[in-house]
Write an enzyme that holds these catalytic residues in place. Structure first.
Site, PDB file in Angstrom:
ATOM      1  N   TRP A 127       0.822  -1.223   0.000  1.00  0.00           N
ATOM      2  CA  TRP A 127       0.000   0.000   0.000  1.00  0.00           C
ATOM      3  C   TRP A 127       0.846   1.258   0.000  1.00  0.00           C
ATOM      4  CZ3 TRP A 127      -4.497  -0.919   4.107  1.00  0.00           C
ATOM      5  CH2 TRP A 127      -5.315  -1.952   3.661  1.00  0.00           C
ATOM      6  N   LYS A 128       2.137   1.118   0.292  1.00  0.00           N
ATOM      7  CA  LYS A 128       3.030   2.283   0.409  1.00  0.00           C
ATOM      8  C   LYS A 128       2.414   3.297   1.377  1.00  0.00           C
ATOM      9  CE  LYS A 128       4.833   1.224  -4.128  1.00  0.00           C
ATOM     10  NZ  LYS A 128       5.489   1.662  -5.357  1.00  0.00           N
ATOM     11  N   HIS A 141      12.920  -1.951  -0.380  1.00  0.00           N
ATOM     12  CA  HIS A 141      12.185  -1.427  -1.533  1.00  0.00           C
ATOM     13  C   HIS A 141      13.001  -0.290  -2.150  1.00  0.00           C
ATOM     14  CE1 HIS A 141       9.111   0.432  -3.980  1.00  0.00           C
ATOM     15  NE2 HIS A 141       8.428  -0.692  -3.873  1.00  0.00           N
ATOM     16  N   GLU A 161      11.998  -5.927  -8.616  1.00  0.00           N
ATOM     17  CA  GLU A 161      11.196  -4.784  -9.060  1.00  0.00           C
ATOM     18  C   GLU A 161      12.077  -3.809  -9.833  1.00  0.00           C
ATOM     19  OE1 GLU A 161       7.529  -4.251  -6.277  1.00  0.00           O
ATOM     20  OE2 GLU A 161       9.197  -3.082  -5.475  1.00  0.00           O
ATOM     21  N   SER A 191       4.138  -2.223 -11.908  1.00  0.00           N
ATOM     22  CA  SER A 191       2.952  -2.082 -12.752  1.00  0.00           C
ATOM     23  C   SER A 191       2.248  -3.418 -13.032  1.00  0.00           C
ATOM     24  CB  SER A 191       3.287  -1.349 -14.057  1.00  0.00           C
ATOM     25  OG  SER A 191       3.759  -0.044 -13.771  1.00  0.00           O
ATOM     26  N   GLY A 239       1.822  -2.475  -6.213  1.00  0.00           N
ATOM     27  CA  GLY A 239       1.567  -1.172  -5.616  1.00  0.00           C
ATOM     28  C   GLY A 239       0.171  -0.679  -5.971  1.00  0.00           C
ATOM     29  N   GLY A 240       0.096   0.182  -6.977  1.00  0.00           N
ATOM     30  CA  GLY A 240      -1.157   0.867  -7.339  1.00  0.00           C
ATOM     31  C   GLY A 240      -2.374  -0.045  -7.431  1.00  0.00           C
TER      32      GLY A 240
END
Ligand code: 13P
Length: 253
Positions: free
Chosen positions: A10-11, A97, A169, A215, A236-237
């Site tokens: 979720w960052k 990260h 990543e 992504s 992530g997003g």
């Protein structure tokens, strides 16, 4: 079969209320995790206890922290120890990260110390590696990633290394909508596995889960995860949208 993992990162997003709703929505959607599959939610520190409570009864679902410190306890204002994570039931932590490497200057050696304190406490590190665009353009990705692995992980024993989850990543694919092609992902994942094989032997290397991040979306997850050396994703997003992340969970092999 080695573990296949869909991990949400979720960052620094969502309020507590939004995070609760997102977890409730994902839990309510239909998904089935078989024995070798896992879903992991790396949520901000203030939400760890909430998230842990929500998933406590769920099989093969785990909560992760997005960081921890390399010391046991003491005068380190603002930091979070592994013992604190354990005390709220959390047994996973994302380490290294690229955003932490870039904005907080985390070095390979420092990350190696964080890995050590996690493993000493039976906490699973999800160890991130990956190169910047300039490195990829110069075709230096293999050497770059090999150095990250060597300097942070290769001091570990054969038993310990199998407790680590790797997340490859590429920085140029994070938050850019520019995913590595499945062939690119497979190529470097196979290279990463070959590095572990050279150091620890084939059997050990075959046990290590290597996730792809950058992504990952509902519409590309299946293709990426179908590659033989891609064991799921760090997302992530797309992990902030219940239906998207649920579809990603359902894309695990
Ligand atoms: P995106 O999925 O938003 O590209 O982020 C990837 C990532 O950094 C997960 O840790």
């Amino acid at each position: 079969m080695r573990k296949q993992i869909a991990a949400a990162n979720w960052k620094m997003n969502l309020t507590l209320q939004q995070g609760e709703k997102l977890l409730d929505d994902i839990i309510a959607l239909p998904h089935q995790l078989s024995e070798h599959q896992q879903a992991v939610f790396a949520v901000p520190f203030p939400y760890l206890a909430m998230a842990q409570q929500k998933i406590a009864e769920k099989k093969n679902v785990f909560v992760a922290a997005q960081n921890c410190y390399n010391k046991k306890s003491g005068a380190y204002t603002g930091e979070t120890s592994v013992e604190m994570l354990l005390s709220v039931g959390v047994h996973h932590v994302v380490l290294g990260h690229s955003e932490r490497r870039e904005y907080f200057n985390e070095s390979n050696q420092f990350l190696g110390e964080k890995v050590d304190i996690c493993l000493a406490n039976n906490v699973t590190p999800i160890f991130c590696c990956g190169e910047a665009l300039s490195v990829r353009e110069a075709n230096g990705q293999n050497e770059f990633v090999a150095k990250q692995l060597e300097e942070s992980l290769f001091h570990l024993s054969t038993v310990q290394i199998q407790e680590v989850v790797i997340a490859y990543e590429p920085i140029w694919a994070i938050g850019t909508g520019k995913t590595a092609s499945s062939a690119q992902a497979q190529e470097i994942h196979a290279f990463i596995r070959s590095q572990f094989a050279a150091k620890y032997g084939d059997a050990v290397a075959n046990n290590i889960s290597i996730l792809y991040g950058g992504s990952v979306k509902a519409n590309n997850a299946k293709e990426l995860f179908s590659q033989p050396d891609v064991d799921g994703g760090l997302v992530g997003g797309a992990s902030l949208i219940a239906e998207e992340f649920n579809a990603i969970i359902n894309s695990l092999k």
